[in-house]
Motif scaffolding. Structure first.
Motif, short mmCIF file in Angstrom:
data_model
loop_
_atom_site.label_atom_id
_atom_site.label_comp_id
_atom_site.label_asym_id
_atom_site.label_seq_id
_atom_site.Cartn_x
_atom_site.Cartn_y
_atom_site.Cartn_z
N LEU A 194 144.44 64.39 38.98
CA LEU A 194 144.17 66.30 38.21
C LEU A 194 142.98 66.23 38.04
O LEU A 194 142.34 65.21 37.08
N HIS A 195 142.66 67.40 37.15
CA HIS A 195 141.44 67.81 36.26
C HIS A 195 142.02 67.67 35.24
O HIS A 195 143.05 68.06 34.72
N PRO A 196 141.11 67.19 33.85
CA PRO A 196 140.47 67.11 32.73
C PRO A 196 141.74 68.44 32.13
O PRO A 196 142.50 68.40 30.73
N ARG A 197 141.77 69.50 32.87
CA ARG A 197 142.04 71.09 31.73
C ARG A 197 143.58 71.04 32.19
O ARG A 197 144.52 71.72 31.24
N TRP A 198 144.59 70.26 32.68
CA TRP A 198 145.75 69.38 32.42
C TRP A 198 146.19 68.75 31.42
O TRP A 198 147.19 70.05 30.48
N ILE A 199 145.30 68.84 31.13
CA ILE A 199 145.64 67.48 29.76
C ILE A 199 145.88 68.96 28.10
O ILE A 199 146.42 68.91 27.39
N GLU A 200 144.28 69.46 28.33
CA GLU A 200 143.98 71.03 27.05
C GLU A 200 145.64 72.03 27.72
O GLU A 200 145.30 72.36 26.49
N ALA A 201 145.87 72.28 29.25
CA ALA A 201 147.44 72.92 29.16
C ALA A 201 148.49 72.44 28.15
O ALA A 201 148.59 73.43 27.82
N CYS A 202 148.76 71.62 28.51
CA CYS A 202 149.76 70.45 28.18
C CYS A 202 149.79 70.18 26.79
O CYS A 202 150.92 70.65 26.10
N ASN A 203 148.68 70.90 26.42
CA ASN A 203 148.24 70.38 24.25
C ASN A 203 148.52 71.77 24.05
O ASN A 203 149.08 72.17 23.00
N TYR A 204 147.82 73.38 24.81
CA TYR A 204 148.38 73.91 23.98
C TYR A 204 149.75 75.14 24.52
O TYR A 204 150.31 75.74 23.97
N ARG A 205 150.42 74.25 25.65
CA ARG A 205 151.56 74.66 26.45
C ARG A 205 153.04 73.51 25.09
O ARG A 205 154.31 73.98 25.57
N TRP A 206 152.42 72.55 24.88
CA TRP A 206 153.57 71.94 24.34
C TRP A 206 155.21 71.65 25.12
O TRP A 206 155.82 71.07 24.93
N HIS A 207 154.05 70.96 26.34
CA HIS A 207 155.22 71.21 27.45
C HIS A 207 154.67 70.40 28.43
O HIS A 207 153.47 71.28 28.97
N ARG A 208 154.50 69.36 29.49
CA ARG A 208 153.94 68.75 30.65
C ARG A 208 154.10 69.67 31.67
O ARG A 208 155.10 70.27 32.50
N GLN A 209 152.72 70.47 31.82
CA GLN A 209 152.51 71.03 32.75
C GLN A 209 152.57 70.79 34.69
O GLN A 209 152.27 69.19 35.03
N PRO A 210 152.17 71.23 35.32
CA PRO A 210 152.62 70.70 36.82
C PRO A 210 151.27 69.93 37.34
O PRO A 210 150.66 71.15 37.17
N GLU A 211 151.20 68.98 37.87
CA GLU A 211 150.24 68.89 37.92
C GLU A 211 149.35 69.33 39.17
O GLU A 211 147.84 69.05 38.92
N GLU A 212 150.27 69.81 39.86
CA GLU A 212 149.78 70.57 41.54
C GLU A 212 148.67 70.93 41.32
O GLU A 212 148.19 72.09 41.51
N ASP A 213 149.00 72.27 39.85
CA ASP A 213 148.38 73.10 39.25
C ASP A 213 146.81 73.17 38.58
O ASP A 213 146.50 74.09 38.52
N PHE A 214 146.54 71.66 38.92
CA PHE A 214 145.34 71.32 38.19
C PHE A 214 145.03 69.92 38.77
O PHE A 214 144.21 68.88 38.87
N PRO A 215 144.08 70.86 40.57
CA PRO A 215 143.41 69.98 41.75
C PRO A 215 142.21 69.74 41.17
O PRO A 215 141.40 70.26 40.14
N VAL A 216 142.03 68.21 41.61
CA VAL A 216 139.64 67.99 41.22
C VAL A 216 139.79 68.39 42.72
O VAL A 216 139.86 68.17 43.65
N PRO A 217 138.57 69.12 42.15
CA PRO A 217 137.49 69.59 43.39
C PRO A 217 136.89 68.28 44.06
O PRO A 217 136.92 67.52 43.84
N GLY A 218 136.72 68.45 45.36
CA GLY A 218 136.48 67.97 46.46
C GLY A 218 137.64 66.59 46.88
O GLY A 218 137.35 65.47 47.81
#
Length: 417
Positions: free
Chosen positions: A377-401
């Motif tokens: 997954l993309h690093p934005r997943w960590i940022e989203a978890c940090n802002y939302r205070w909850h583990r976010q669905p990994e499939e929402d943060f795919p890696v390009p390519g």
């Protein structure tokens, strides 16, 4: 200070530590008994004069904390500040309240200057919408400041519910006049903030915000702000907010604005609704009657830390070409953020790794993740978890390519932990 009990600081001292002496009446010329405070030490000054004995501050060796947002020109001595803080803590705990420090720009609101409104925003009639006389509107013109202000969705409900759990302060690096105008928009009935509006002129350190100007705040304060840098001394109190960019001028380097897209955060699950749930949990844990320690010895900072560490607990992360090659990954913000969220970070893959964080799927570690059915997954997943205070669905943060071979499972179907 608790707003419904707030009174002028000078009045709080008029009966303290007094002595009787004859004083000449300036009008009648008579001598009468007058109650005066024995100074020094001076407990505070207003407008350069001790509010007890009238001595000029320039003639005294006095250091203290400015409290201009309570009374113009007010400075309190450190000892008096300690006394007031102790009293404030007792009042707050008796009312089962904590302290909530609220930033304004990009946290509760977004403002822009009128001459920065984009052509697209003009075509959408955004300026005329701010002038409508609608009590439920969230877009306002700041008369005399040539600015537009947009309230973040859910902010009114947020303040209403948070006020039951917290004594709330506004704390902005903006100018005093601007802060007061925004406070009027957020709290038109003057129910939540009263005089508790702190601006850049009240800061005791340049370009920094501090809890030294909030009585009793260190162990009881939760801070909501979109900028970590300004809270260097109080990071343990901080909940970092995802920035609210409504106007085009606010996101010049990040694509179209919410206004241009004719979109906005959802009230039901936007940033403020999410953080309100976090605040409720913090309040519940802090005042848990099942905890053996006395309320007076409790501290909200370990509560915040413990809750944050639960977000990615059980996750083991490897980063693949996310950081510059000449930098130690342990010193990078993303690595530290993941650790604060409870994840274990490492440099090399092994069977215990659960997630590979990458910006492109072509790296060796990224291919390893796909082969071994690990989350990629993309690093934005960590940022989203940090802002939302909850583990976010990994499939929402795919890696390009990422190109999956025919017959392989999709990343979204990779087994969860």
């Amino acid at each position: 200070m608790c707003s419904h009990k707030r009174c002028r600081v000078a009045e709080q001292h008029q009966d303290q530590g007094t002595a009787t002496r004859p004083e000449e009446d300036a009008i009648a010329g008579s001598v009468k008994d007058a109650q005066i405070k024995i100074c020094p030490p001076h407990t505070g000054f207003i407008g350069g004069l001790c509010y007890i004995c009238g001595k000029n501050q320039d003639e005294e060796d006095f250091t203290g904390v400015p409290f201009g947002y309570i009374a113009e020109g007010l400075r309190l001595s450190n000892s008096e500040m300690d006394r007031l803080s102790g009293s404030e803590v007792k009042n707050l705990l008796r009312e089962r309240k904590l302290v909530l420090i609220l930033d304004l720009d990009h946290t509760l609101i977004n403002s822009t200057r009128l001459h920065d409104i984009s052509a697209a925003e003009m075509d959408l009639g955004i300026q005329s919408a701010a002038s409508k006389n609608d009590p439920d509107r969230s877009l306002f013109t700041l008369q005399g400041m040539c600015m537009l202000t947009k309230l973040r969705p859910f902010v009114r409900k947020f303040l209403e519910e948070a006020s039951n759990m917290f004594e709330m302060y506004i704390y902005t690096m903006g100018f005093k006049a601007y802060a007061i105008e925004i406070a009027k928009l957020l709290d038109p009935g003057n129910v939540y903030f009263d005089s508790k509006v702190i601006s850049n002129s009240d800061c005791t350190q340049q370009h920094q915000k501090g809890l030294d100007v909030v009585p009793g705040a260190d162990s009881l304060a939760v801070v909501l702000d979109d900028t970590e840098y300004v809270w260097q001394k109080h990071k343990e109190n901080l909940i970092l907010m995802e920035r609210y960019h409504y106007f085009a001028a606010s996101c010049r380097h990040s694509g179209q604005s919410l206004s241009e897209l004719m979109q906005d955060e959802r009230e039901s699950d936007g940033a403020l609704a999410t953080i309100l749930d976090v605040l409720k949990r913090i309040h519940t844990i802090f005042f848990d009657l099942g905890v053996g320690t006395a309320l007076s010895s409790r501290d909200v900072r370990p509560v915040i830390k413990r809750m944050r560490q639960e977000v990615l607990q059980g996750c083991k992360l490897v980063f693949s070409r996310v950081f510059p090659s000449d930098c130690r990954p342990q010193h990078q913000i993303m690595w530290k953020m993941a650790e604060q969220l409870g994840a274990v970070c490492c440099s090399e893959v092994d069977p215990s790794v659960t997630h590979v964080v990458a910006v492109h799927a072509g790296t060796e570690k990224a291919r390893w993740a796909v082969k071994h059915k690990k989350f990629l997954l993309h690093p934005r997943w960590i940022e989203a978890c940090n802002y939302r205070w909850h583990r976010q669905p990994e499939e929402d943060f795919p890696v390009p390519g990422l190109k999956e071979d025919k017959g392989k499972e999709k990343v979204a179907e990779i087994a969860h932990l």
